[in-house]
Design an enzyme around this catalytic site. Structure first.
Site, PDB file in Angstrom:
ATOM      1  N   ARG A 228       0.847  -1.196   0.000  1.00  0.00           N
ATOM      2  CA  ARG A 228       0.000   0.000   0.000  1.00  0.00           C
ATOM      3  C   ARG A 228       0.879   1.240   0.000  1.00  0.00           C
ATOM      4  O   ARG A 228       1.775   1.375   0.840  1.00  0.00           O
ATOM      5  CB  ARG A 228      -0.888  -0.012   1.242  1.00  0.00           C
TER       6      ARG A 228
ATOM      7  N   LYS B  26     -13.309   3.191   0.941  1.00  0.00           N
ATOM      8  CA  LYS B  26     -13.005   3.080   2.371  1.00  0.00           C
ATOM      9  C   LYS B  26     -14.266   3.443   3.149  1.00  0.00           C
ATOM     10  O   LYS B  26     -14.809   4.533   2.989  1.00  0.00           O
ATOM     11  CB  LYS B  26     -11.829   4.003   2.727  1.00  0.00           C
TER      12      LYS B  26
ATOM     13  N   THR C  18      -6.593  -1.025  10.104  1.00  0.00           N
ATOM     14  CA  THR C  18      -6.363  -0.078  11.206  1.00  0.00           C
ATOM     15  C   THR C  18      -6.047  -0.731  12.554  1.00  0.00           C
ATOM     16  O   THR C  18      -6.867  -1.463  13.104  1.00  0.00           O
ATOM     17  CB  THR C  18      -7.537   0.915  11.428  1.00  0.00           C
TER      18      THR C  18
END
Ligand code: G6P
Length: 483
Positions: A34, A221, A282
């Site tokens: 990423r 997202k 996350t």
């Protein structure tokens, strides 16, 4: 060693800049690299992308590149002294006219004029992912007056959210538009859109990608309360995207951490039902920024996401800026493999009560059903142009590895994100058509994925190298002479 089914997305950054580090990340199990467009400049991203491509090619593996757009995150401006300490009970103002670099103990600027229209007395504002909380007392023409309800240090450019959502600048800023052209230049397989409000934001992103001649798949997202307010909103966003990311940072702040776990499961289920890929992200191994081993809670979090049947789990600061980036990927690899042994990872009720809408979808799911129920089958082989057929296959739970055979580098990169799918370069057009089945099985045999006596299931269409045409499946025994 079984192939790990749950994929690992690792964010590159200062901690993983060198060729050696990137090689070590790939060896440890990174499937998708990423690039976070919120940090770094275009040349740094170009260099990282080049290194990933080179190292992956040298190692003969397929690693996808995912470009994550910064999006319209709303942030406070800066303080004269860099930060302030706010204590509960104190008054504090957010001003749309205060000089942007002169915040102090009483007031700070904010570059978002709509703040005064979006806030009402009684609202709760969360700064720095909820580390500092303000209650809105009143709203003036150019400032929002608050009382600190949860104190802490507040430093420059920290993000701001409103509990329940509603602070929303248009997705796709000028910077995002530039970064989309960069993603196209770097031939990234995936682009993630930050803070999309609805399907229209995703459609705009898709148009911009198309204008830049990018084939990238789009990831929405999910990080705004509005996106999960009801199933219609969520389904709309999912259906306009190729995949979604459970972006737990901002989402958790807006909807509250207690709601997050259930919502994570809902997003994963809905995405899979709609034939989309899903990444869970996350703080999955957050403590590994400073520690060589994860906490039990982190192990459990990663394992649970794998059991929920996410396509991928993601590392952010752990690999971009942490002290143990390689260990973080190794830990994820180990934990996912462990979770995948659990029977719930292998039995499926996927779409049992639903009709299928396409011929190739029907063959893809039938192949998985056959493989799941016929002992002796050790692999699924699918000839694919775009990655669509293995995508459908990998929506259904199974213990079987799915091998996606394609001549296209972009497709082989793309399938690196799909759960349970491994890409192998294979071009049926280079082979006499009566030898294609044999050659496909041989490709797996040579790589050590199957052995003589195993059964495999192979899908393809009547015509080679044309998408959407899959219409047959064959059960083949390895070691036999195949036609
Ligand atoms: C390859 C095969 C075709 C098949 C196609 C499916 O091109 O040669 O026979 O129909 O893959 O591609 P898709 O992109 O739909 O998965």
């Amino acid at each position: 060693m079984p192939l790990r089914r749950t994929k690992i997305v690792a964010t590159l950054g200062p901690a993983t800049n060198s060729r050696d580090r990137i090689a070590a990340l790939i060896d440890a199990g990174m499937n998708v690299a990423r690039l976070n467009f919120s940090h770094g400049n275009p040349d740094e991203h170009r260099e990282r992308a080049r290194l990933v491509r080179e190292v992956a090619r040298d190692k003969g593996v397929h690693v996808a590149l995912l470009g994550d757009l910064q999006g319209p995150k709303i942030r406070i401006a800066r303080f004269s002294d860099g930060s302030v300490q706010l204590d509960a009970g104190e008054r504090f103002r957010l001003s749309v006219s205060h000089p942007l670099d002169q915040g102090d103990q009483d007031i700070v600027g904010i570059d978002y004029p709509e703040l005064v229209n979006d806030c009402r007395a009684g609202d709760e504002l969360l700064l720095d992912d909820g580390r500092v909380v303000l209650r809105v007392d009143s709203v003036g023409r150019d400032e929002v007056r608050c009382t600190v309800t949860s104190g802490g240090i507040l430093s420059n450019n920290k993000g701001i959210n409103r509990r329940g959502g509603g602070l929303s600048a248009a997705a796709l800023t000028d910077k995002d538009r530039f970064d989309i052209t960069l993603a196209a230049e770097l031939q990234m397989e995936y682009v993630a859109v930050s803070f999309p409000r609805n399907a229209d934001d995703m459609r705009l992103a898709r148009k911009l990608l198309k204008d830049s001649e990018s084939q990238a798949w789009l990831i929405a997202k999910i990080e705004r309360a509005e996106a999960v307010a009801d199933e219609q909103a969520l389904d709309g966003l999912i259906s306009a995207s190729d995949g979604v990311m459970v972006a737990r940072g901002d989402l958790g702040v807006e909807i509250g951490d207690a709601e997050l776990v259930g919502i994570q499961k809902l997003i994963i289920t809905r995405a899979r039902q709609q034939n989309k890929v899903v990444i869970t992200a996350t703080q999955m191994m957050e403590s590994m920024i400073n520690s060589p081993m994860p906490t039990r809670a982190e192990v459990s979090d990663v394992a649970n996401a794998a059991l929920d049947y996410t396509d991928a789990v993601m590392l952010s600061a752990e690999t971009a800026a942490g002290n143990y980036p390689i260990e973080a990927v190794k830990s994820m690899d180990r934990v996912c493999l462990g979770a995948e042994k659990h029977p719930t990872s292998q039995h499926s009720g996927h779409r049992l009560k639903q009709q299928f809408s396409r011929c190739d979808e029907t063959v893809a799911l039938a192949a998985m059903y056959a493989g799941n129920h016929f002992p002796g089958v050790t692999a699924i082989i699918t000839l694919t142009e775009s990655g669509y057929t293995p995508l459908i296959m990998s929506r259904i739970r199974s213990h079987l590895p799915i091998f996606a055979l394609s001549p296209h580098a972009e497709t082989l990169g793309r399938v690196a994100l799909f759960r349970g799918v491994t890409g192998i370069r294979f071009n049926p057009v280079e082979i006499t058509s009566s030898d294609v089945n044999q050659a496909a099985v041989n490709a797996l045999l040579q790589a050590g994925h199957v052995k003589a006596g195993d059964w495999v299931i192979l899908t393809k269409g009547d015509v080679y190298n044309s998408r959407g045409g899959t219409n047959s499946m064959k059960l083949l025994q390895v070691g036999e002479r195949l036609v």
